[in-house]
Each structure stands twice: as structure tokens, then as C-alpha cells.
Design a protein around this motif. Sequence first.
Motif, short mmCIF file in Angstrom:
data_model
loop_
_atom_site.label_atom_id
_atom_site.label_comp_id
_atom_site.label_asym_id
_atom_site.label_seq_id
_atom_site.Cartn_x
_atom_site.Cartn_y
_atom_site.Cartn_z
N ASN B 219 0.82 -1.20 0.00
CA ASN B 219 0.00 0.00 0.00
C ASN B 219 0.86 1.25 0.00
OD1 ASN B 219 -1.97 1.86 0.31
ND2 ASN B 219 -2.53 1.27 2.39
N LEU B 220 0.96 1.90 -1.17
CA LEU B 220 1.71 3.15 -1.21
C LEU B 220 0.76 4.32 -1.46
CD1 LEU B 220 4.88 2.22 -3.22
CD2 LEU B 220 4.75 2.85 -0.86
N GLY B 221 -0.53 4.12 -1.20
CA GLY B 221 -1.47 5.18 -1.53
C GLY B 221 -2.21 5.76 -0.34
N SER B 222 -2.16 5.09 0.82
CA SER B 222 -2.95 5.57 1.96
C SER B 222 -2.17 6.59 2.75
CB SER B 222 -3.27 4.42 2.91
OG SER B 222 -4.14 3.53 2.32
N TYR B 223 -2.90 7.55 3.33
CA TYR B 223 -2.26 8.56 4.18
C TYR B 223 -2.03 7.96 5.56
CZ TYR B 223 -4.36 11.84 0.86
OH TYR B 223 -4.74 12.51 -0.25
N ASN B 224 -1.18 6.99 5.62
CA ASN B 224 -1.03 6.25 6.86
C ASN B 224 0.34 6.57 7.42
OD1 ASN B 224 -1.31 4.34 8.82
ND2 ASN B 224 -0.78 2.63 7.49
N ILE B 556 1.91 10.44 -10.24
CA ILE B 556 1.63 9.28 -9.39
C ILE B 556 2.12 9.70 -8.03
CG2 ILE B 556 2.10 6.87 -9.00
CD1 ILE B 556 0.95 7.10 -11.61
N ARG B 557 1.28 9.54 -7.02
CA ARG B 557 1.66 10.03 -5.69
C ARG B 557 1.89 8.86 -4.75
NH1 ARG B 557 -2.38 13.61 -2.46
NH2 ARG B 557 -3.41 11.62 -2.46
N PHE B 558 3.11 8.78 -4.21
CA PHE B 558 3.43 7.74 -3.23
C PHE B 558 3.34 8.36 -1.85
CE2 PHE B 558 4.87 4.93 -6.40
CZ PHE B 558 5.64 5.64 -7.29
N CYS B 559 2.63 7.69 -0.93
CA CYS B 559 2.57 8.17 0.45
C CYS B 559 3.27 7.15 1.32
CB CYS B 559 1.12 8.31 0.91
SG CYS B 559 0.26 9.60 0.05
N LEU B 560 4.39 7.56 1.89
CA LEU B 560 5.16 6.61 2.67
C LEU B 560 4.61 6.50 4.07
CD1 LEU B 560 8.44 7.96 1.37
CD2 LEU B 560 7.44 5.79 0.81
N SER B 561 4.98 5.42 4.74
CA SER B 561 4.40 5.18 6.05
C SER B 561 5.48 4.63 6.95
CB SER B 561 3.25 4.19 5.91
OG SER B 561 2.95 3.61 7.13
N ALA B 562 5.27 4.85 8.27
CA ALA B 562 6.21 4.27 9.23
C ALA B 562 6.05 2.77 9.29
CB ALA B 562 5.98 4.87 10.61
N ALA B 563 4.96 2.25 8.73
CA ALA B 563 4.73 0.81 8.76
C ALA B 563 5.49 0.08 7.66
CB ALA B 563 3.24 0.51 8.64
#
Lengths: 97, 599
Positions: B219-224, B556-563
Motif C-alpha cells: 500500500n503506497l497510496g494511503s495517508y497512513n 503518481i503520488r506515493f505516500c510513505l508510512s512508518a509501517a
Amino acid sequence: MDDNKRKPTAYEKFIRSLQRLYFVYELNTQISICEPWEKVFCNLLLCSCLCLILYASFAYVPSYCLLLFQFLVPGTASNTSSYTSADKFFSAESFYK
Amino acid sequence: MGNLETDAAAPFEQSYATTNGNGKPANPAMEEEEDHETLMQRKFSAPAYTEIKTRKNAAKVSSAHRLKNIANGGYHPAKQLHLNGHAKTAVSDREFKSSQADGVLSPEQEHYQKSSFEEVPLHTACLTYLGFYLLMILGYINQLLFVPKVAKEKGRDGYVALYDAFESFYSRYVYRRIRDCWNRPICSVPGDELTLKDRVTNDYGWSFKFTGTQTRCLNLGSYNYLGFASSTGTCADNSEATARQLGLAYCSSRSELGETQLLADLERQTARYFGVEDAIVFGMGFATNALNLPSLLSPGCLVVSDEKNHASIILGLRLSGATIKVFKHNNMRDLDRVLRQAVVYGNPKAGGKPWKKIMIIVEGVFSMEGSIVRLPEVIALKKKYKAYLYLDEAHSVGAMGPNGGGVTDYFRADAKDVDILMGTFTKSFGSAGGYIAGSKKLIDFLRANSHAHCYASSISPPIAQQIYTSMRIIMGEDGTDIGRQKINQLARNARYFRKRLAQIGVITYGHEDSPVVPMLVYLFSKIGAVVRTLTTRHIAVVGAGFPATPIMEGRIRFCLSAAHTKEQLDYALDVIDEISDDFGLKYSRKPKDLNPIEY
């Protein structure tokens, strides 16, 4: 299965690179997201434009086309034919003068 | 956050000594290494065509020529040319790449050096325009010849059409073709991985059918951003307990019967989180902006808002009736000019009298650009011209700053300097809702006059509990250091991902530290192709096209996460590398850093 994966022949590589080129052409002109009849329509349009340009250049400036062809394919350069065309050109010039 | 340059230098030197960056042992003669190194750099940094020397590129061209002289200097591993993809000009071999700690570059210069907004290559811009013309022509032909499969308007003679002509044309004949890349249904919790429900379309995007299968994707799309989106853990357990105890909804607005101890505790906790006097929370993040700006502003006020502000802010400003002036994105000189004009010339509609108030509205991290606002300068300008500052930290709260406090934390600015701190709980806290924090006077005013406080229903108990628990974890008040670990992980992920993408050679926008990474693909068909291909390779991303971005800049927007772990990021980056080779996305013309980037 293994044979297909490990030894792509040169022919296969060529076909694959052609397919890739066509795919990149489709992507860049945004035809890839169109329906098949639209693709056919656009490709026909582009090919007919290209053919028109090529035909026009051959029909109206044949001497230049011949020179270009001889430049690109060095084997077909023949001195006599180039001289005669040049002669005709110069004689026409002198006639007008 | 400062600069991690100083601690990155030591391991960099070490790794350089053991391998050559190309897998060879570090024994060969120094000259050989240097020649190979300089050869590789020359190969990659020299443009493949002669760069046209315009006013903008003059500096770039001259710096590219400078690179050819690196062989003349002495060789030293610490003083090696450290070109990372974000440097706009090549640093000569004699000097280090300076950082804020060295005091060579001012913080402003360093910030702009770390942001990259590369120009589009000319051939791509032309192709994008031509492609859109082609799509428009095809759309018109389609409209002429075939009947679209949409509902018909009946009995509307004499009335205004229901849909704007261009909007409906665009959505039917351009957007519809790659409509399967958006609104994709999921059937799992969107943590670091998610499960997509597959669908097919048999009539080119008019209708969809489910195939019954599912795809497990990265999942590189969620604002997580901080990884709080999970169905297990302390947050989930606490929310479940609260749901059982306090119910699922308060079914009332805050001012009527929706005021509870839980919400009062949450507001006090939010105020403590930012170090301000008081805070107020609302049920919906979009509504926080759209419904509170009308109560803060009125027709005699001036609002100076950034070019790329979010739709909720623009809606709120239009509702309020204030005069809106736009300044260029993150450009402090333009902001200064607009403010000066406003103060000097006053309100033209009131005959030159001064404005009732002037408010500057900016966002902390802009979600479509990935850029970070220059907060110290905005605060300085605000103090100079005596304006108010409204900071929308929807994407930056929790994700930036050493303690997760947003951009005020990141720049070590005083939170009391920002008049109105606004943000949402949707992104980093894994919940829903929005807040406004500031002085007690402001919050008391909002409690009495805000539309959202008076009419919108209050946050429901399990959601409020999720925000409360996640806030305590980030602040470290629950006794563990999970919060600190998450913040560090996110920062490292963001830096690593951005540097690797720059090394791959794609154009990305934004500052080095922001966890939102937009990768530019420009062409509409490429957005569709990339999203679809990445889904087949088990990576879920979000594409952004015309109404959200300028028409020529699809991204294309990638949203990175600490997970996300390093392995997942490496997998994603390898796939992106392959895809950008196949589709021709490597537009970047900056010099590339060839050394392997350490995590």
C-alpha cells in the motif's frame, strides 16, 4: 518452458523490441487508452499523412530525393546519372539567361 | 528535523572504503578508482544533447562543464563529489556539501536546495499537448457518432443544463477511459498492505463487474504516515472498549447534547500536544476548513492564500465572502509583494480604507506537490505586516518534526506565533476529524460562532478514543517509545525513498523530508498504464490527473508510512525502476548519485 525463458533468439528479441517501441508510441500519443476502432482511425490518419508527405516530396522535388537516396545508400551512387541531371539543370539556367 | 548530513558522512566513508560502490574490493590503486569514478560521473552527468543555453539553464550548463575537471583535484574519500539527485548545482570537488550546521548556507537556501521542482523536458510537454488535442478530437467524434451510456435529462426545456459542458465532456470521454484506476474497492484494513477487489470492464469504462478475486498489494497510496491504521494493537483495543462503554455515536451536535468528558479530554490533550492554550475538535476534516473560515472572515477582510491550497480552504474562503489574493507557491518574495500592496493601497471597494484584517493561509505540507512551507519566513512577514497566519497541517501533523508536532516542530518555531493551527486527525492519527488549536480567546470565539460546532454532529466515541490513544503514543505518555520509533522510521523511509527515486532518474517534486512523493508522468495514458501495471505487480498507488493537478502535469503520488519496512520499499523501487524503463519515465536531467544509498 525453460527453453523459452533462457534462450530468446535474436528474432524474438527483435520482435519484442518492436512491440515495445509500438507500445511506447501508443503511450506517448495517448492512443493506448482509446478503443480499437479509434486506434485504427488514428493510425490510418497518421499513415496517410506520412504517405502524403512522402509522395509530395517524391513528386515535386525528385532530384533532391534522388540525391538523398544516393547519400543514404552509398552503393547506388552512379556518376553518369548525376552528371546528366546537373547538365540539364545548367542548360536550363543558361537558356533562361 | 535538521540535517542528518553529519551522521551520514561517517557510515558513507566506511562503506566506500570496503567496497567501491560497484561491488569491487577497495584494494586497487587509487588512480584507477578515481578514473572509473570520474568516467562514470562524466557518462551520467553529461547531457546526451547540447543543452540550449537560456537564462534559466545558464547556471546548469556551466556547472555541467565544471564536472569535467574533477580529475584535476586530489582524491580524498571525504571530499568526494557527493552528488545526490536533489542538488541543483554541482558542488566542486574542493568543498563539502554544506549543511545548516556548518553555517555556510542560510536555512532558506538549504531548504530550496533540498526541494526539487524540475522543469518538464520540451518534447514531453509537446507530446502531452498533442495527446490531449487528439483525445479531445476523438471525444468529439465519439460524441457525434455514438450515444453515451449515461442517464438522460428529461423535461428540461427552458432550464439551465444540469452539467457544465466541458466537465461532462471531459469526464465522459477522457476520464472514463482510465476510470478503473480510481475508486478501487478494498476489503482489508489499509495498513502497509491492503487487499484490492478486482474488477473488469467490458465496455471501456462505462460499467464494472467484480471478478470475485482479490489482490494483496503493498500500500503506497494511503495517508497512513505513522502506521496507526491497523485492526490490532492498543488503539484498536481501547476503541473497542470505548464503543462498548459509550456507544457508537452521540447523535447530536456539540452544542446540544454532544458534549462529553471524552471530547473535553481530547481537546485538552490536543492543546498540550501543540503547546498552545486551547483546542477545539470537529467531526470532519474538510468541514473544519470549509465551515470555520466563514466564521473567522467576513467581506471586508483580505486573505492571501497560496496557489496550491486545498479545495476545502478555497471553498471556505468563497463561502466567507472575503477578498482573496493568491501568491505563487511557496514564494516568499511574491507573498511580501502582495502583503505590501494590500497594506499600502487598502481595500479598493471601500475607497482605499485599510482592510479589516489580513490573513495568510498556507499548508504545512502540500499534498499534491510534496513541498514544505517556509514557516520562519512566513512568520517574519506576518509580524512585519501585522497579519494573521492560518496554518493547515492536514498532512504534516505527526509526520514532520522530531516529536511529531508538525511544521512548527520541524522548524523549531514557537507554536504561539502561528495564530490558528488547523489540522486533521485523518492522516497521521489513523482516525477521522479535524481540530483548530490556538489561543483561548480564539477557541472560545469558535465555540460560540462556528457552524461546525453548532450544527455538525460531534466525533463518535470510538473514533475520539483512537485519536486520544494515538496522541498519547506519539507523545510517549503511555510509557513506551513506540511513538519515537515510528517518527524516526517515517523520516528514514521518506529520505531513503526520495533519494533512491532521484537515483533512478524520475522527476519528483517537493522537499527531501516530506513523506508525500509525487512522481511526474505528465501524460494521461501513462498514469493509467503505471497504475494498472503496478497493480499487476502487487503495488497499489494513486494517480492524480486533471482537476486535481494542472492539466499537463499528471502524477503518481506515493505516500510513505512508518509501517513500511526497507524490504518493501526496495521491492517497490525495483518495480518502479523496471516500469520507468519500459514506459520511458526517466525524464530527469540532473546528475545522478551513483553510490548505493544507505538506509
